[in-house]
Design a protein around this motif. Sequence first.
Motif, PDB file in Angstrom:
ATOM      1  N   ALA A 193      32.302  28.112  15.361  1.00 12.43           N
ATOM      2  CA  ALA A 193      32.821  27.545  14.115  1.00 12.43           C
ATOM      3  C   ALA A 193      34.137  28.189  13.715  1.00 12.43           C
ATOM      4  N   MET A 194      34.254  29.502  13.927  1.00 12.03           N
ATOM      5  CA  MET A 194      35.498  30.201  13.611  1.00 12.03           C
ATOM      6  C   MET A 194      36.649  29.657  14.453  1.00 12.03           C
ATOM      7  N   LEU A 195      36.415  29.434  15.750  1.00 10.21           N
ATOM      8  CA  LEU A 195      37.468  28.892  16.604  1.00 10.21           C
ATOM      9  C   LEU A 195      37.863  27.484  16.163  1.00 10.21           C
ATOM     10  N   ARG A 196      36.876  26.688  15.766  1.00  5.99           N
ATOM     11  CA  ARG A 196      37.195  25.330  15.313  1.00  5.99           C
ATOM     12  C   ARG A 196      38.037  25.366  14.040  1.00  5.99           C
ATOM     13  N   ARG A 197      37.728  26.295  13.144  1.00  2.64           N
ATOM     14  CA  ARG A 197      38.540  26.407  11.923  1.00  2.64           C
ATOM     15  C   ARG A 197      39.989  26.736  12.254  1.00  2.64           C
ATOM     16  N   LYS A 198      40.195  27.444  13.350  1.00  5.00           N
ATOM     17  CA  LYS A 198      41.543  27.789  13.784  1.00  5.00           C
ATOM     18  C   LYS A 198      42.177  26.682  14.618  1.00  5.00           C
ATOM     19  N   GLY A 199      41.471  25.585  14.787  1.00  5.85           N
ATOM     20  CA  GLY A 199      42.026  24.460  15.531  1.00  5.85           C
ATOM     21  C   GLY A 199      41.956  24.620  17.028  1.00  5.85           C
ATOM     22  N   ARG A 200      41.095  25.517  17.501  1.00  5.13           N
ATOM     23  CA  ARG A 200      40.983  25.743  18.930  1.00  5.13           C
ATOM     24  C   ARG A 200      39.892  24.868  19.541  1.00  5.13           C
ATOM     25  N   GLU A 201      40.037  24.575  20.812  1.00  2.00           N
ATOM     26  CA  GLU A 201      39.073  23.747  21.528  1.00  2.00           C
ATOM     27  C   GLU A 201      37.877  24.599  21.932  1.00  2.00           C
ATOM     28  N   VAL A 202      36.679  24.161  21.555  1.00  2.00           N
ATOM     29  CA  VAL A 202      35.473  24.932  21.873  1.00  2.00           C
ATOM     30  C   VAL A 202      34.319  23.979  22.117  1.00  2.00           C
ATOM     31  N   ARG A 203      33.523  24.316  23.088  1.00  3.16           N
ATOM     32  CA  ARG A 203      32.323  23.542  23.407  1.00  3.16           C
ATOM     33  C   ARG A 203      31.130  24.468  23.362  1.00  3.16           C
ATOM     34  N   VAL A 204      30.114  24.095  22.597  1.00  5.78           N
ATOM     35  CA  VAL A 204      28.881  24.870  22.513  1.00  5.78           C
ATOM     36  C   VAL A 204      27.841  24.213  23.409  1.00  5.78           C
ATOM     37  N   VAL A 205      27.286  24.998  24.334  1.00  6.86           N
ATOM     38  CA  VAL A 205      26.229  24.522  25.222  1.00  6.86           C
ATOM     39  C   VAL A 205      24.938  25.226  24.817  1.00  6.86           C
ATOM     40  N   GLU A 206      23.957  24.446  24.378  1.00  6.15           N
ATOM     41  CA  GLU A 206      22.713  25.012  23.862  1.00  6.15           C
ATOM     42  C   GLU A 206      21.574  24.816  24.859  1.00  6.15           C
ATOM     43  N   PHE A 207      20.801  25.884  25.040  1.00  7.74           N
ATOM     44  CA  PHE A 207      19.577  25.833  25.823  1.00  7.74           C
ATOM     45  C   PHE A 207      18.440  26.241  24.893  1.00  7.74           C
ATOM     46  N   PRO A 208      17.741  25.279  24.293  1.00  6.86           N
ATOM     47  CA  PRO A 208      16.790  25.588  23.214  1.00  6.86           C
ATOM     48  C   PRO A 208      15.680  26.550  23.608  1.00  6.86           C
ATOM     49  N   GLU A 209      15.259  26.565  24.872  1.00  6.22           N
ATOM     50  CA  GLU A 209      14.144  27.417  25.288  1.00  6.22           C
ATOM     51  C   GLU A 209      14.604  28.665  26.025  1.00  6.22           C
ATOM     52  N   ALA A 210      15.882  29.004  25.922  1.00  6.35           N
ATOM     53  CA  ALA A 210      16.437  30.132  26.679  1.00  6.35           C
ATOM     54  C   ALA A 210      16.396  31.419  25.871  1.00  6.35           C
ATOM     55  N   VAL A 211      15.952  32.493  26.518  1.00 10.06           N
ATOM     56  CA  VAL A 211      15.987  33.829  25.933  1.00 10.06           C
ATOM     57  C   VAL A 211      17.289  34.509  26.351  1.00 10.06           C
ATOM     58  N   HIS A 212      17.548  35.673  25.765  1.00  3.83           N
ATOM     59  CA  HIS A 212      18.703  36.456  26.175  1.00  3.83           C
ATOM     60  C   HIS A 212      18.535  36.855  27.645  1.00  3.83           C
ATOM     61  N   ALA A 213      19.613  36.749  28.408  1.00  6.92           N
ATOM     62  CA  ALA A 213      19.641  37.105  29.834  1.00  6.92           C
ATOM     63  C   ALA A 213      18.834  36.149  30.701  1.00  6.92           C
ATOM     64  N   PHE A 214      18.610  34.917  30.254  1.00  4.84           N
ATOM     65  CA  PHE A 214      17.861  33.959  31.071  1.00  4.84           C
ATOM     66  C   PHE A 214      18.538  33.700  32.414  1.00  4.84           C
ATOM     67  N   TYR A 215      19.857  33.867  32.467  1.00  6.81           N
ATOM     68  CA  TYR A 215      20.641  33.607  33.678  1.00  6.81           C
ATOM     69  C   TYR A 215      20.395  34.638  34.770  1.00  6.81           C
ATOM     70  N   PHE A 216      19.601  35.684  34.474  1.00  5.23           N
ATOM     71  CA  PHE A 216      19.170  36.633  35.500  1.00  5.23           C
ATOM     72  C   PHE A 216      18.177  35.999  36.479  1.00  5.23           C
ATOM     73  N   PHE A 217      17.578  34.867  36.099  1.00  2.00           N
ATOM     74  CA  PHE A 217      16.397  34.368  36.803  1.00  2.00           C
ATOM     75  C   PHE A 217      16.649  32.959  37.367  1.00  2.00           C
ATOM     76  N   PRO A 218      16.951  32.860  38.658  1.00  2.00           N
ATOM     77  CA  PRO A 218      17.194  31.538  39.260  1.00  2.00           C
ATOM     78  C   PRO A 218      16.003  30.604  39.166  1.00  2.00           C
ATOM     79  N   VAL A 219      14.779  31.153  39.001  1.00  2.00           N
ATOM     80  CA  VAL A 219      13.599  30.314  38.923  1.00  2.00           C
ATOM     81  C   VAL A 219      13.600  29.457  37.660  1.00  2.00           C
ATOM     82  N   LEU A 220      14.331  29.862  36.633  1.00  2.00           N
ATOM     83  CA  LEU A 220      14.377  29.094  35.393  1.00  2.00           C
ATOM     84  C   LEU A 220      15.318  27.907  35.552  1.00  2.00           C
TER      85      LEU A 220
END
Length: 343
Positions: free
Chosen positions: A293-320
């Motif tokens: 939101a801060m970047l958008r207020r500054k007029g910068r291009e930003v894309r938010v990618v949400e993973f609703p069931e993801a915990v912190h460090a989920f990218y450690f686990f290829p099985v997910l």
Amino acid sequence: MAGHVAREALRARVRAMPWTVRLQLRALEAGVDATQRRDGTINRFLFSLLVDRQAPANPARPDALGVRSVDASTGVRARVYFSSAPTPAETEPSPRPVIVYFHGGGFTYFSAATRPYDALCRTICRETGAVVVSVSYRLAPEHRFPAAYDDGEAALRYLATTGLPAEVPVRADLARCFLAGDSAGANIAHHVAQRWTAAATPPPFRLAGLLLLAAYFGGVDRTESELALEGVAPIVNLRRSDFWWKAFLPEGADRNHPAAHVTGEAGPEAFPPAMVVVGGLDPLQDYGRQYAAMLRRKGREVRVVEFPEAVHAFYFFPVLPDTGKLVAEIKAFVETTAPEPIA
């Protein structure tokens, strides 16, 4: 009662992960807790023994993914991943995009050679075709703010002035240079990008984009997601987070220090396009959304990618499944983000 029901629902979502993932996360938590001393220091020997398994580089021949890696100096220690094979449309390898990656670990743990980071960077290299420069910056509390930012900037300036290390036999397209990181590494990527774009002397190239995974920002006031997921979500809790900030920030500073609190009105005026990855079971999620939101207020291009069931460090686990989806999102961002021309 309503709060209790909500927390039980959150616990059920965490428990829905494969038991092998939950077991590994528990082991990581136990290793972190066992090695944090009361005086604010870290027992690094014990951490390396309990948790931090290191993967060797493979400079001589490609791995099963077709990726090679070398340990080299880019002003600071780094592991560089590359594939020298041409794509089907090429007769010889063309200049590759570059992704400068900063690992997470609360500014206090891990390195480019840590096995989950080695595996992640290999996968990103294969899927994007980029040269991935994974930086082993200095760790806190032995090296507090701004050491990690200084190391990140030094690596970027090395690439600008020298190019890829001599051990890497491919060409780099620095017009397509991205900064990326997860957790504390995402914080570092933000601050290095801010330094680069705010430099008094125009930089040799403009950053093509910024990839922030589960970004570790903070503030004195606790967010709703921090409070709701306390005692529920793995890895990040208030006690560990406070330890990491105290280890990294200058003596006497609180979490409203500019290194942590980047989501207020004072933000970057000139900034590359950003992709911000948010996990729905990560206590840091509110900071990720506030940052976007801060970047958008500054007029910068930003894309938010949400993973609703993801915990912190989920990218450690290829099985997910979300890990594969994340890599696909990174690939799409790298392929579709065009660098801004230098005026």
